[in-house]
Design a protein around this motif. Structure first.
Motif, PDB file in Angstrom:
ATOM      1  N   VAL A   1      45.357 -95.351  14.532  1.00  0.00           N
ATOM      2  CA  VAL A   1      44.043 -95.643  13.943  1.00  0.00           C
ATOM      3  C   VAL A   1      43.709 -94.575  12.907  1.00  0.00           C
ATOM      4  O   VAL A   1      43.893 -93.380  13.144  1.00  0.00           O
ATOM      5  N   VAL A   2      43.225 -95.025  11.752  1.00  0.00           N
ATOM      6  CA  VAL A   2      42.739 -94.127  10.713  1.00  0.00           C
ATOM      7  C   VAL A   2      41.217 -94.157  10.778  1.00  0.00           C
ATOM      8  O   VAL A   2      40.604 -95.161  10.400  1.00  0.00           O
ATOM      9  N   PRO A   3      40.581 -93.081  11.283  1.00  0.00           N
ATOM     10  CA  PRO A   3      39.115 -93.080  11.376  1.00  0.00           C
ATOM     11  C   PRO A   3      38.491 -93.164   9.992  1.00  0.00           C
ATOM     12  O   PRO A   3      39.118 -92.778   9.009  1.00  0.00           O
ATOM     13  N   PRO A   4      37.247 -93.639   9.931  1.00  0.00           N
ATOM     14  CA  PRO A   4      36.396 -94.053  11.038  1.00  0.00           C
ATOM     15  C   PRO A   4      36.581 -95.542  11.363  1.00  0.00           C
ATOM     16  O   PRO A   4      37.119 -96.297  10.548  1.00  0.00           O
ATOM     17  N   ILE A   5      36.108 -95.946  12.549  1.00  0.00           N
ATOM     18  CA  ILE A   5      36.016 -97.368  12.881  1.00  0.00           C
ATOM     19  C   ILE A   5      34.990 -97.955  11.927  1.00  0.00           C
ATOM     20  O   ILE A   5      33.925 -97.379  11.702  1.00  0.00           O
ATOM     21  N   ARG A   6      35.312 -99.096  11.346  1.00  0.00           N
ATOM     22  CA  ARG A   6      34.404 -99.709  10.364  1.00  0.00           C
ATOM     23  C   ARG A   6      33.405-100.621  11.065  1.00  0.00           C
ATOM     24  O   ARG A   6      33.770-101.401  11.925  1.00  0.00           O
ATOM     25  N   ASN A   7      32.153-100.518  10.673  1.00  0.00           N
ATOM     26  CA  ASN A   7      31.074-101.398  11.121  1.00  0.00           C
ATOM     27  C   ASN A   7      30.224-101.625   9.880  1.00  0.00           C
ATOM     28  O   ASN A   7      29.374-100.794   9.561  1.00  0.00           O
ATOM     29  N   GLN A   8      30.482-102.721   9.180  1.00  0.00           N
ATOM     30  CA  GLN A   8      29.952-102.883   7.835  1.00  0.00           C
ATOM     31  C   GLN A   8      29.158-104.171   7.679  1.00  0.00           C
ATOM     32  O   GLN A   8      29.523-105.206   8.221  1.00  0.00           O
ATOM     33  N   SER A   9      28.077-104.056   6.915  1.00  0.00           N
ATOM     34  CA  SER A   9      27.255-105.218   6.569  1.00  0.00           C
ATOM     35  C   SER A   9      26.358-104.817   5.412  1.00  0.00           C
ATOM     36  O   SER A   9      26.312-103.659   5.019  1.00  0.00           O
ATOM     37  N   GLY A  10      25.675-105.795   4.887  1.00  0.00           N
ATOM     38  CA  GLY A  10      24.725-105.511   3.819  1.00  0.00           C
ATOM     39  C   GLY A  10      25.027-106.249   2.538  1.00  0.00           C
ATOM     40  O   GLY A  10      26.048-106.932   2.407  1.00  0.00           O
ATOM     41  N   ASP A  11      24.140-106.081   1.604  1.00  0.00           N
ATOM     42  CA  ASP A  11      24.222-106.757   0.312  1.00  0.00           C
ATOM     43  C   ASP A  11      25.540-106.451  -0.404  1.00  0.00           C
ATOM     44  O   ASP A  11      26.152-107.336  -0.991  1.00  0.00           O
ATOM     45  N   TRP A  12      25.977-105.209  -0.346  1.00  0.00           N
ATOM     46  CA  TRP A  12      27.210-104.819  -1.042  1.00  0.00           C
ATOM     47  C   TRP A  12      28.414-105.597  -0.493  1.00  0.00           C
ATOM     48  O   TRP A  12      29.285-106.000  -1.253  1.00  0.00           O
ATOM     49  N   LEU A  13      28.470-105.801   0.829  1.00  0.00           N
ATOM     50  CA  LEU A  13      29.568-106.543   1.443  1.00  0.00           C
ATOM     51  C   LEU A  13      29.469-108.029   1.114  1.00  0.00           C
ATOM     52  O   LEU A  13      30.478-108.682   0.826  1.00  0.00           O
ATOM     53  N   GLU A  14      28.263-108.560   1.123  1.00  0.00           N
ATOM     54  CA  GLU A  14      28.059-109.968   0.763  1.00  0.00           C
ATOM     55  C   GLU A  14      28.511-110.227  -0.669  1.00  0.00           C
ATOM     56  O   GLU A  14      29.187-111.214  -0.942  1.00  0.00           O
ATOM     57  N   ARG A  15      28.125-109.339  -1.591  1.00  0.00           N
ATOM     58  CA  ARG A  15      28.527-109.500  -2.995  1.00  0.00           C
ATOM     59  C   ARG A  15      30.040-109.390  -3.162  1.00  0.00           C
ATOM     60  O   ARG A  15      30.656-110.167  -3.877  1.00  0.00           O
ATOM     61  N   GLY A  16      30.640-108.397  -2.501  1.00  0.00           N
ATOM     62  CA  GLY A  16      32.078-108.162  -2.656  1.00  0.00           C
ATOM     63  C   GLY A  16      32.945-109.252  -2.053  1.00  0.00           C
ATOM     64  O   GLY A  16      33.990-109.593  -2.597  1.00  0.00           O
ATOM     65  N   THR A  17      32.526-109.809  -0.909  1.00  0.00           N
ATOM     66  CA  THR A  17      33.321-110.848  -0.241  1.00  0.00           C
ATOM     67  C   THR A  17      32.943-112.256  -0.672  1.00  0.00           C
ATOM     68  O   THR A  17      33.703-113.195  -0.461  1.00  0.00           O
ATOM     69  N   GLY A  18      31.743-112.410  -1.217  1.00  0.00           N
ATOM     70  CA  GLY A  18      31.252-113.736  -1.555  1.00  0.00           C
ATOM     71  C   GLY A  18      30.756-114.498  -0.336  1.00  0.00           C
ATOM     72  O   GLY A  18      30.572-115.715  -0.396  1.00  0.00           O
ATOM     73  N   LEU A  19      30.536-113.808   0.791  1.00  0.00           N
ATOM     74  CA  LEU A  19      30.063-114.439   2.027  1.00  0.00           C
ATOM     75  C   LEU A  19      28.606-114.069   2.288  1.00  0.00           C
ATOM     76  O   LEU A  19      28.261-112.891   2.276  1.00  0.00           O
TER      77      LEU A  19
ATOM     78  N   LEU B   1      31.005-107.217   9.610  1.00  0.00           N
ATOM     79  CA  LEU B   1      32.319-107.068  10.216  1.00  0.00           C
ATOM     80  C   LEU B   1      32.440-105.736  10.930  1.00  0.00           C
ATOM     81  O   LEU B   1      31.692-104.806  10.685  1.00  0.00           O
ATOM     82  N   GLU B   2      33.422-105.698  11.808  1.00  0.00           N
ATOM     83  CA  GLU B   2      33.765-104.480  12.530  1.00  0.00           C
ATOM     84  C   GLU B   2      35.278-104.443  12.653  1.00  0.00           C
ATOM     85  O   GLU B   2      35.927-105.484  12.738  1.00  0.00           O
ATOM     86  N   GLY B   3      35.850-103.251  12.658  1.00  0.00           N
ATOM     87  CA  GLY B   3      37.294-103.161  12.812  1.00  0.00           C
ATOM     88  C   GLY B   3      37.839-101.799  12.469  1.00  0.00           C
ATOM     89  O   GLY B   3      37.104-100.812  12.410  1.00  0.00           O
ATOM     90  N   ALA B   4      39.146-101.768  12.239  1.00  0.00           N
ATOM     91  CA  ALA B   4      39.832-100.501  12.011  1.00  0.00           C
ATOM     92  C   ALA B   4      40.998-100.671  11.045  1.00  0.00           C
ATOM     93  O   ALA B   4      41.531-101.766  10.882  1.00  0.00           O
ATOM     94  N   HIS B   5      41.380 -99.548  10.447  1.00  0.00           N
ATOM     95  CA  HIS B   5      42.607 -99.455   9.662  1.00  0.00           C
ATOM     96  C   HIS B   5      43.649 -98.774  10.529  1.00  0.00           C
ATOM     97  O   HIS B   5      43.351 -97.803  11.222  1.00  0.00           O
ATOM     98  N   LEU B   6      44.875 -99.283  10.491  1.00  0.00           N
ATOM     99  CA  LEU B   6      45.978 -98.706  11.245  1.00  0.00           C
ATOM    100  C   LEU B   6      47.030 -98.185  10.280  1.00  0.00           C
ATOM    101  O   LEU B   6      47.471 -98.906   9.377  1.00  0.00           O
ATOM    102  N   LEU B   7      47.423 -96.947  10.495  1.00  0.00           N
ATOM    103  CA  LEU B   7      48.513 -96.374   9.727  1.00  0.00           C
ATOM    104  C   LEU B   7      49.812 -96.996  10.217  1.00  0.00           C
ATOM    105  O   LEU B   7      50.082 -97.042  11.431  1.00  0.00           O
ATOM    106  N   LEU B   8      50.604 -97.506   9.304  1.00  0.00           N
ATOM    107  CA  LEU B   8      51.850 -98.188   9.639  1.00  0.00           C
ATOM    108  C   LEU B   8      52.976 -97.180   9.838  1.00  0.00           C
ATOM    109  O   LEU B   8      53.037 -96.166   9.130  1.00  0.00           O
ATOM    110  N   PRO B   9      53.870 -97.432  10.777  1.00  0.00           N
ATOM    111  CA  PRO B   9      54.950 -96.479  11.043  1.00  0.00           C
ATOM    112  C   PRO B   9      55.877 -96.336   9.833  1.00  0.00           C
ATOM    113  O   PRO B   9      56.192 -97.316   9.159  1.00  0.00           O
ATOM    114  N   GLY B  10      56.247 -95.106   9.551  1.00  0.00           N
ATOM    115  CA  GLY B  10      57.178 -94.836   8.462  1.00  0.00           C
ATOM    116  C   GLY B  10      56.561 -94.798   7.089  1.00  0.00           C
ATOM    117  O   GLY B  10      57.278 -94.676   6.099  1.00  0.00           O
TER     118      GLY B  10
END
Length: 149
Positions: free
Chosen positions: A30-48, A53-62
């Motif tokens: 896991v690459v911190p921080p855990i994401r917990n995102q919402s708001g106008d900026w996310l709506e504009r960027g995703t078009g939703l 959303l909530e989630g995480a980024h994982l560093l891939l092996p190698g």
């Protein structure tokens, strides 16, 4: 203009369980921080509308400490779909090169995944011999396990 591949995203119905699967099966981190995102900026960027959303980024092996990463997000509102067959147009699968396809496939199954095909070997002229199989994570996303000699 410099370009760098940053991440691949999986939209999950249970991001914590899927993150756990990729950590246990492929030794992702896991690459911190855990994401917990919402708001106008996310709506504009995703078009939703009402994007949250909530989630995480994982560093891939190698891949080193700077990525790229596997981004696993769970939206508050998710549109379900059937598992995608390997020949469906668009993004198909992610692949992990492993030392032993057989061993990692067993670990994958123990962690809630399943085989989608059968382990196969083939010489590729000028490249080497590949051993590979398609499998699925617990949510049905396609993963290729491969080994080269």
């Amino acid at each position: 203009m410099k370009t760098r591949f940053a991440h691949t995203n999986i939209v999950s119905t249970n991001w914590k369980l899927l993150v756990d699967f990729y950590i246990k099966t492929f030794d992702c981190k896991v690459v911190p921080p855990i994401r917990n995102q919402s708001g106008d900026w996310l709506e504009r960027g995703t078009g939703l509308e009402n994007a949250k959303l909530e989630g995480a980024h994982l560093l891939l092996p190698g891949c080193g400490e700077k990525g790229p990463t596997l981004e696993i997000y769970q939206y508050e509102s998710i549109e379900n779909q059937n598992p995608v067959p390997p020949n469906k147009r668009g993004f198909g699968h992610i692949a992990f090169e492993v030392e032993s396809v057989e061993m990692i496939l067993e670990i994958l199954k123990k962690n809630g995944g399943k085989a989608s095909g059968e382990i196969t070997k083939r010489k590729v002229e000028g490249v080497g011999e590949i051993t590979f199989v398609y499998a699925r994570d617990p949510e049905g996303n396609l993963i290729e396990l491969q080994s080269w000699i």
